[in-house]
Design an enzyme around this catalytic site. Structure first.
Site, PDB file in Angstrom:
ATOM      1  N   THR A  80      21.933  35.199  39.819  1.00 60.64           N
ATOM      2  CA  THR A  80      20.963  36.205  40.267  1.00 60.64           C
ATOM      3  C   THR A  80      21.065  36.463  41.763  1.00 60.64           C
ATOM      4  O   THR A  80      21.008  37.606  42.205  1.00 60.64           O
ATOM      5  CB  THR A  80      19.539  35.719  39.942  1.00 60.64           C
ATOM      6  OG1 THR A  80      19.463  34.336  40.277  1.00 60.64           O
ATOM      7  CG2 THR A  80      19.219  35.903  38.483  1.00 60.64           C
ATOM      8  N   PHE A  86      10.834  38.043  40.713  1.00 62.93           N
ATOM      9  CA  PHE A  86      10.947  36.609  40.424  1.00 62.93           C
ATOM     10  C   PHE A  86      10.046  36.184  39.271  1.00 62.93           C
ATOM     11  O   PHE A  86       9.722  35.007  39.115  1.00 62.93           O
ATOM     12  CB  PHE A  86      10.629  35.796  41.681  1.00 62.93           C
ATOM     13  CG  PHE A  86      11.666  35.964  42.765  1.00 62.93           C
ATOM     14  CD1 PHE A  86      12.872  35.278  42.721  1.00 62.93           C
ATOM     15  CD2 PHE A  86      11.452  36.843  43.815  1.00 62.93           C
ATOM     16  CE1 PHE A  86      13.837  35.436  43.705  1.00 62.93           C
ATOM     17  CE2 PHE A  86      12.414  37.020  44.810  1.00 62.93           C
ATOM     18  CZ  PHE A  86      13.613  36.313  44.747  1.00 62.93           C
ATOM     19  N   CYS A 138       9.843  32.071  39.175  1.00 61.47           N
ATOM     20  CA  CYS A 138      11.028  31.424  39.749  1.00 61.47           C
ATOM     21  C   CYS A 138      10.657  30.343  40.759  1.00 61.47           C
ATOM     22  O   CYS A 138       9.935  30.596  41.709  1.00 61.47           O
ATOM     23  CB  CYS A 138      11.893  32.479  40.433  1.00 61.47           C
ATOM     24  SG  CYS A 138      13.395  31.803  41.137  1.00 61.47           S
TER      25      CYS A 138
HETATM   26 MN1  MNH Z   1      15.096  32.093  39.443  1.00 62.76          MN
HETATM   27  C1  MNH Z   1      12.927  31.445  36.859  1.00 62.76           C
HETATM   28  C2  MNH Z   1      14.611  35.450  39.042  1.00 62.76           C
HETATM   29  C3  MNH Z   1      17.048  32.680  42.204  1.00 62.76           C
HETATM   30  C4  MNH Z   1      15.866  28.750  39.647  1.00 62.76           C
HETATM   31  N1  MNH Z   1      13.994  33.238  38.180  1.00 62.76           N
HETATM   32  C5  MNH Z   1      13.122  32.773  37.207  1.00 62.76           C
HETATM   33  C6  MNH Z   1      12.454  33.892  36.602  1.00 62.76           C
HETATM   34  C7  MNH Z   1      12.952  35.029  37.209  1.00 62.76           C
HETATM   35  C8  MNH Z   1      13.903  34.608  38.208  1.00 62.76           C
HETATM   36  C9  MNH Z   1      12.570  36.461  36.897  1.00 62.76           C
HETATM   37  C10 MNH Z   1      11.407  33.835  35.483  1.00 62.76           C
HETATM   38  C11 MNH Z   1      12.066  33.924  34.143  1.00 62.76           C
HETATM   39  C12 MNH Z   1      11.089  33.981  32.987  1.00 62.76           C
HETATM   40  O1  MNH Z   1       9.908  34.288  33.148  1.00 62.76           O
HETATM   41  O2  MNH Z   1      11.543  33.748  31.860  1.00 62.76           O
HETATM   42  N2  MNH Z   1      15.761  33.762  40.409  1.00 62.76           N
HETATM   43  C13 MNH Z   1      15.430  35.037  40.085  1.00 62.76           C
HETATM   44  C14 MNH Z   1      16.072  35.947  41.033  1.00 62.76           C
HETATM   45  C15 MNH Z   1      16.756  35.148  41.944  1.00 62.76           C
HETATM   46  C16 MNH Z   1      16.545  33.770  41.539  1.00 62.76           C
HETATM   47  C17 MNH Z   1      15.975  37.450  40.988  1.00 62.76           C
HETATM   48  C18 MNH Z   1      17.573  35.526  43.150  1.00 62.76           C
HETATM   49  C19 MNH Z   1      17.588  36.680  43.735  1.00 62.76           C
HETATM   50  N3  MNH Z   1      16.281  30.930  40.688  1.00 62.76           N
HETATM   51  C20 MNH Z   1      16.916  31.353  41.819  1.00 62.76           C
HETATM   52  C21 MNH Z   1      17.460  30.240  42.526  1.00 62.76           C
HETATM   53  C22 MNH Z   1      17.125  29.112  41.803  1.00 62.76           C
HETATM   54  C23 MNH Z   1      16.375  29.554  40.648  1.00 62.76           C
HETATM   55  C24 MNH Z   1      18.243  30.310  43.829  1.00 62.76           C
HETATM   56  C25 MNH Z   1      17.414  27.670  42.090  1.00 62.76           C
HETATM   57  C26 MNH Z   1      17.807  27.183  43.245  1.00 62.76           C
HETATM   58  N4  MNH Z   1      14.544  30.420  38.417  1.00 62.76           N
HETATM   59  C27 MNH Z   1      14.986  29.137  38.660  1.00 62.76           C
HETATM   60  C28 MNH Z   1      14.349  28.232  37.717  1.00 62.76           C
HETATM   61  C29 MNH Z   1      13.492  29.009  36.918  1.00 62.76           C
HETATM   62  C30 MNH Z   1      13.627  30.380  37.389  1.00 62.76           C
HETATM   63  C31 MNH Z   1      14.599  26.732  37.646  1.00 62.76           C
HETATM   64  C32 MNH Z   1      12.575  28.504  35.788  1.00 62.76           C
HETATM   65  C33 MNH Z   1      11.241  28.139  36.396  1.00 62.76           C
HETATM   66  C34 MNH Z   1      10.250  27.594  35.386  1.00 62.76           C
HETATM   67  O3  MNH Z   1      10.136  28.155  34.288  1.00 62.76           O
HETATM   68  O4  MNH Z   1       9.588  26.634  35.708  1.00 62.76           O
END
Ligand code: MNH
Length: 469
Positions: free
Chosen positions: A271, A399, A406
């Site tokens: 992402t 996010f 996130c």
């Molecule tokens: Mn990320 C959950 C978008 C970067 C780790 N992330 C989510 C969700 C979105 C999302 C939307 C919720 C999904 C859902 O509701 O099913 N994340 C992004 C975007 C970026 C991003 C658009 C960058 C730009 N994410 C990152 C990074 C990390 C990360 C960098 C780790 C270092 N994300 C996660 C994790 C979850 C998540 C772990 C799950 C969190 C949970 O459910 O507790």
């Protein structure tokens, strides 16, 4: 009176349902387009199954309410369960390991924790720039941003080096991951006889090899740390291996640690890489906005000195570019919500407990009721604080939302601002004038085939390398 159902796409086929107009290659962009035509909600019924999509900010706000709705893990996410099991992203809401891991890992993602990752992040950006300087003046944007983001989460999270910029070929982890995601995504489209064909063509075995390889990388990462432990927790891996959940007093078990590492390696790089790629595309095609952002960076770093941690928060223009990029192209194109109890959506559509739907961010983020008539335009000044204050918050959710939003948000911002600022400071760049945006979908959205021609600017030093750790 019968139950009121949301509108469905035209051309419903008797018995089978709404199968016409599906797009297996670009499903999210297709869904966004249909929402644009039908309205803020529509529902596909296929063989009795109901798939509901939301594309309006107001109606999305209703399902963002954690009191009545919660994250859903329907089939598209369940396909990842054999790989990531109860890792944070794929965990069901009631799995105890979600609470445990969230409590243990949340402290690693506060704004102030970013201080401890900063030097490593700057170092990785610097390595990328050095590689660019040694090559010809044309880079494959998505490929470079992918290497950058994978290297960043690998080193910051687990002290693991993929050595992305020190060698010609990419680390085998990347093709294995890509192939694995493609395989999993294909399982989501029901094709009769696929199992047999996959077995006969060796596709299933190849998938198993990919999975085995990725597990091996992760197990090596864990074993390496157990042999060479740090005195004090320094990264995600240390937290996972040593911290006790304050509520239960438990540590994460070994299998869950593996699930979390895989989750972070995957969720933590695709992402971010794609968002950076879109940002470079949008800046390259909006030179006036690029000039504004570059001027901010130049003023801050007129001395060519190292990028300091405190300075990243001052790059407000660069941050606005990133926010506006994720508005137009939310690289995580949507999220799933399910009703916690029987409820009624939009005052008229009943949903039973457990029924789920998808929020389509590309549409919510362009809802004219929130974003005005120029919602399709790239205009980072939308994120000036006065405009932000004048808007409802529910029109922007790149996010995700609520409890399961996130965890890596601050990490992603810090990494993206630092990378984009360094690239703006160090290079003039231009898009190939013959390129038209082609947005590919592989779980995330990304600009496909986009190349950037770069020229080193006079007098612009890279961020000084951080001391090696
Ligand atoms: Mn990320 C959950 C978008 C970067 C780790 N992330 C989510 C969700 C979105 C999302 C939307 C919720 C999904 C859902 O509701 O099913 N994340 C992004 C975007 C970026 C991003 C658009 C960058 C730009 N994410 C990152 C990074 C990390 C990360 C960098 C780790 C270092 N994300 C996660 C994790 C979850 C998540 C772990 C799950 C969190 C949970 O459910 O507790």
């Amino acid at each position: 009176m019968g139950v009121l159902r949301p509108p469905h796409p035209p051309k419903r086929v008797p018995l089978i349902g709404d199968i016409i107009g599906l797009d297996p290659v670009k499903p999210m962009q297709n869904t966004a387009r249909i929402l644009g035509e039908i309205g803020p909600i529509y529902q596909r019924r296929i063989l009795g199954m109901r798939l509901t999509f939301l594309g309006g900010a107001d109606i999305a706000a209703e399902v963002n309410d954690d009191a009545t709705w919660q994250k859903a893990v329907p089939r598209p996410l369940q396909l990842l369960r054999p790989i990531a099991e109860d890792g944070l992203f794929t965990a069901y809401n009631d799995e105890p390991n979600w609470h445990k891991a969230h409590a243990i890992l949340a402290p690693a993602f506060t704004q102030s924790s970013m201080r401890s990752y900063h030097d490593t992040m700057a170092q990785v950006v610097d390595e990328m720039c050095s590689a660019w300087d040694g090559a010809s003046g044309d880079v494959d944007v998505a490929a470079e941003m992918t290497k950058l983001a994978l290297e960043t989460i690998g080193r910051c999270g687990f002290g693991y080096r993929f050595d992305s910029f020190g060698r010609r070929e990419v680390d085998p982890f990347l093709p294995a991951l890509k192939d694995m995601l493609e395989y999993i995504q294909a399982q989501g489209v029901p094709v009769p006889g696929r199992k047999v064909v996959d077995a006969l063509t060796g596709r299933t075995r190849q998938h198993q090899r990919n999975v085995d390889y990725m597990f091996k990388v992760v197990d090596d990462v864990i074993a390496d740390r157990q042999t060479n432990p740090h005195d004090e927790p320094r990264d995600l891996l240390d937290l996972m291996l040593t911290t006790k959940d304050p509520e239960t007093g438990d540590q994460l078990d070994a299998r869950n640690v593996r699930n979390q590492i895989l989750t972070f390696l995957v969720a933590g790089h695709e992402t971010t890489a794609s968002a950076l790629s879109f940002a470079l595309y949008l800046l390259a095609t909006h030179p006036d906005e690029a000039a504004k952002a570059r001027a901010e960076v130049d003023e801050l770093w007129s001395t060519g000195a190292a990028v300091r941690f405190e300075e990243v928060a001052k790059l407000r223009t660069v941050r606005r570019v990133i926010d506006e990029t994720m508005r137009l192209w939310p690289t995580s194109p949507g999220y799933f919500r399910e009703a916690k109890q029987d409820t009624v959506l939009d005052g008229r559509y009943p949903f039973k407990q457990g029924e789920w739907l998808m929020v389509v961010l590309q549409q919510v983020h362009r809802d004219p009721a929130v974003w005005g008539d120029d919602a399709d335009q790239f205009r980072p000044d939308r994120f000036q604080s006065d405009e932000v204050r004048a808007r409802p918050g529910h029109g922007y959710k790149p996010f995700g939302t609520g409890l399961r939003a996130c965890i890596g948000r601050q990490f992603a911002y810090h990494e993206m601002i630092l990378a984009l600022a360094t690239i703006l400071h160090r290079y003039d760049f231009a898009a190939d004038p013959g390129y038209t945006l082609d947005v590919a979908e592989q779980m995330t959205l990304k600009p496909a085939g986009f190349r950037l021609s770069i020229t080193r600017r006079a007098g612009a030093d890279a961020s000084a390398p951080a001391p090696a750790t």
